[in-house]
Design a protein around this motif. Structure first.
Motif, PDB file in Angstrom:
ATOM      1  N   ARG A  90       0.841  -1.190   0.000  1.00  0.00           N
ATOM      2  CA  ARG A  90       0.000   0.000   0.000  1.00  0.00           C
ATOM      3  C   ARG A  90       0.877   1.240   0.000  1.00  0.00           C
ATOM      4  O   ARG A  90       1.869   1.316   0.729  1.00  0.00           O
ATOM      5  CB  ARG A  90      -0.906   0.017   1.229  1.00  0.00           C
ATOM      6  CG  ARG A  90      -1.771   1.265   1.321  1.00  0.00           C
ATOM      7  CD  ARG A  90      -2.672   1.226   2.532  1.00  0.00           C
ATOM      8  NE  ARG A  90      -3.459   2.457   2.649  1.00  0.00           N
ATOM      9  CZ  ARG A  90      -4.355   2.687   3.601  1.00  0.00           C
ATOM     10  NH1 ARG A  90      -4.583   1.753   4.514  1.00  0.00           N
ATOM     11  NH2 ARG A  90      -5.012   3.829   3.619  1.00  0.00           N
ATOM     12  N   LYS A  91       0.515   2.178  -0.851  1.00  0.00           N
ATOM     13  CA  LYS A  91       1.190   3.464  -0.892  1.00  0.00           C
ATOM     14  C   LYS A  91       0.117   4.536  -0.865  1.00  0.00           C
ATOM     15  O   LYS A  91      -0.639   4.693  -1.830  1.00  0.00           O
ATOM     16  CB  LYS A  91       2.057   3.591  -2.139  1.00  0.00           C
ATOM     17  CG  LYS A  91       2.878   4.875  -2.166  1.00  0.00           C
ATOM     18  CD  LYS A  91       3.808   4.911  -3.374  1.00  0.00           C
ATOM     19  CE  LYS A  91       4.632   6.193  -3.368  1.00  0.00           C
ATOM     20  NZ  LYS A  91       5.543   6.257  -4.545  1.00  0.00           N
ATOM     21  N   ASP A  92       0.039   5.247   0.253  1.00  0.00           N
ATOM     22  CA  ASP A  92      -1.013   6.236   0.457  1.00  0.00           C
ATOM     23  C   ASP A  92      -2.374   5.553   0.337  1.00  0.00           C
ATOM     24  O   ASP A  92      -2.669   4.646   1.082  1.00  0.00           O
ATOM     25  CB  ASP A  92      -0.858   7.397  -0.525  1.00  0.00           C
ATOM     26  CG  ASP A  92       0.439   8.156  -0.296  1.00  0.00           C
ATOM     27  OD1 ASP A  92       0.863   8.262   0.865  1.00  0.00           O
ATOM     28  OD2 ASP A  92       1.029   8.635  -1.290  1.00  0.00           O
ATOM     29  N   ILE A  93      -3.177   5.975  -0.635  1.00  0.00           N
ATOM     30  CA  ILE A  93      -4.527   5.405  -0.776  1.00  0.00           C
ATOM     31  C   ILE A  93      -4.580   4.247  -1.773  1.00  0.00           C
ATOM     32  O   ILE A  93      -5.644   3.669  -2.005  1.00  0.00           O
ATOM     33  CB  ILE A  93      -5.533   6.490  -1.217  1.00  0.00           C
ATOM     34  CG1 ILE A  93      -5.145   7.051  -2.590  1.00  0.00           C
ATOM     35  CG2 ILE A  93      -5.626   7.591  -0.176  1.00  0.00           C
ATOM     36  CD1 ILE A  93      -6.194   7.988  -3.177  1.00  0.00           C
ATOM     37  N   TYR A  94      -3.432   3.879  -2.362  1.00  0.00           N
ATOM     38  CA  TYR A  94      -3.434   2.891  -3.442  1.00  0.00           C
ATOM     39  C   TYR A  94      -2.840   1.556  -2.991  1.00  0.00           C
ATOM     40  O   TYR A  94      -1.838   1.521  -2.280  1.00  0.00           O
ATOM     41  CB  TYR A  94      -2.660   3.418  -4.658  1.00  0.00           C
ATOM     42  CG  TYR A  94      -3.264   4.675  -5.235  1.00  0.00           C
ATOM     43  CD1 TYR A  94      -4.516   4.646  -5.835  1.00  0.00           C
ATOM     44  CD2 TYR A  94      -2.587   5.888  -5.180  1.00  0.00           C
ATOM     45  CE1 TYR A  94      -5.087   5.790  -6.367  1.00  0.00           C
ATOM     46  CE2 TYR A  94      -3.146   7.043  -5.704  1.00  0.00           C
ATOM     47  CZ  TYR A  94      -4.396   6.987  -6.297  1.00  0.00           C
ATOM     48  OH  TYR A  94      -4.956   8.122  -6.812  1.00  0.00           O
ATOM     49  N   TYR A  95      -3.469   0.472  -3.477  1.00  0.00           N
ATOM     50  CA  TYR A  95      -2.989  -0.874  -3.189  1.00  0.00           C
ATOM     51  C   TYR A  95      -2.437  -1.494  -4.469  1.00  0.00           C
ATOM     52  O   TYR A  95      -2.975  -1.296  -5.561  1.00  0.00           O
ATOM     53  CB  TYR A  95      -4.121  -1.756  -2.666  1.00  0.00           C
ATOM     54  CG  TYR A  95      -4.588  -1.407  -1.276  1.00  0.00           C
ATOM     55  CD1 TYR A  95      -4.028  -2.040  -0.167  1.00  0.00           C
ATOM     56  CD2 TYR A  95      -5.583  -0.450  -1.069  1.00  0.00           C
ATOM     57  CE1 TYR A  95      -4.465  -1.733   1.120  1.00  0.00           C
ATOM     58  CE2 TYR A  95      -6.018  -0.127   0.210  1.00  0.00           C
ATOM     59  CZ  TYR A  95      -5.452  -0.779   1.303  1.00  0.00           C
ATOM     60  OH  TYR A  95      -5.869  -0.476   2.564  1.00  0.00           O
TER      61      TYR A  95
END
Length: 348
Positions: A90-95
């Motif tokens: 996960r990076k910030d709001i993205y998977y």
């Protein structure tokens, strides 16, 4: 008058446009243009594909050599790979999920033939056995949660090769559409204490209005809320959640019903492009006893446009009852008609 029809399983509505109803003769699918001089799926070209993972072949014939009648190979350009790690980041709001899975091609015949309907019932049954064998083998990888089996026939339907083939993609998650169906069957069971798919096929068999082909173990019909003109569903009459639970009698019966349904589709609307999708229960998860596996045949006779993409609902210009009547009538025609249709479609 036009009317809205609701799918009995999921929350999906279809607008049936009775006032501008299109009959079979109103459809003219585009002609398929031959593209390949050398087909990698033909017998004798085994070196053009990755090594086979399954083949039904003559005794004594060598792997990756001629002598087979159904052959399964990894897709040369796979959407996912078995050897990938099953990691999600996960990076910030993205998977992001590593591309674990399997992508295989089921070559349905040795001949350079684009149509499954020109095979014998025995050959169609062998294709079904191959689907089952690969489903059982791949689910041994517990990372995989769903095995999608599908067939794209014709370039409009997404086929990049002419040779008759189907595909399998095994993935580490359950598709949203299957989740919606699972929710629908659970809700129906809670409300009525029965399987919605069992009630659907029994209702269709009793009325006969939308039935196309019926046999001892399987039935095909145009669904009440068909999304596409001449759409068909094929259901096992026995409540069965997992396609891989099919037995020998079921395979024989399904081969007949599937082939006959596709033949009638070809006779009725000029051998159109279509997508065939097998809906079955998830694997390596809690058993979903309420689910009822089935096959959906989706002809590509209309264009999915803004309304469908924006709402998830569909407009069907051919009433399901009209489509079913035409498909039943096609069964009375002389079988040689299909040869003439195919010659016209091929530009002969």
């Amino acid at each position: 008058m036009p009317e809205w029809r609701k799918d009995p399983v999921v929350d999906r509505w279809v607008a049936v446009s009775t006032e501008r109803a299109k009959r079979p003769t109103d459809y003219r699918p585009p002609l398929e243009q031959k593209k390949q001089e050398r087909c990698p799926l033909c017998e004798g070209h085994e070196g053009d594909t990755p090594p086979e993972v399954l083949a039904f072949r003559k005794p004594g014939s060598e792997p990756n050599r001629p002598g087979w009648w159904v052959r399964v190979v990894p897709n040369k350009f796979p959407a996912c790979r078995v050897e990938e790690d099953n990691k999600m980041t996960r990076k910030d709001i993205y998977y992001t999920w590593c591309g674990v899975g399997a992508h295989e091609v089921i070559v349905e015949t040795t001949d350079h033939e684009p149509n499954l309907i020109n095979q014998t019932e025995w050959q169609v049954a062998e294709v079904i056995w191959a689907w089952r064998a690969r489903s059982l083998d791949l689910r041994r990888d517990t990372r995989l949660k769903y095995i999608s089996i599908f067939k794209n026939k014709g370039s409009v339907a997404g086929a990049s090769l002419e040779h008759a083939h189907s595909q399998l993609i095994a993935i580490p998650m359950v598709p949203a559409e299957i989740k919606e169906e699972l929710a629908g069957v659970r809700a129906y069971r809670e409300e009525r204490g029965r399987c919605v798919y069992c009630d659907v096929w029994q209702h269709e068999a009793a009325t006969g209005e939308r039935v196309v082909v019926e046999a001892s173990h399987f039935i095909s019909f145009v669904p009440y809320a068909a999304r596409f003109p001449f759409e068909m569903w094929i259901l096992p009459k026995k409540h069965q959640r997992d396609f891989a639970d099919i037995d020998e009698a079921g395979v024989r019966d399904l081969a007949y019903v599937l082939r006959e349904s596709l033949r009638r589709l070809a006779w009725t609307v000029y051998d159109p492009p279509y997508n065939l999708v097998l809906h079955t229960c998830p694997v390596n998860d809690v058993a979903e006893e309420d689910y009822h596996w089935h096959i959906e045949i989706l002809p590509r006779l209309t264009i999915i446009a803004g309304f469908e993409l924006g709402t998830g609902y569909y407009i069907n210009p051919t009433p399901p009852e009209m489509a079913a009547a035409a498909l039943r009538e096609a069964g009375k025609w002389c079988p040689e008609v299909i040869s003439a249709v195919q010659e016209v479609r091929a530009g002969v």
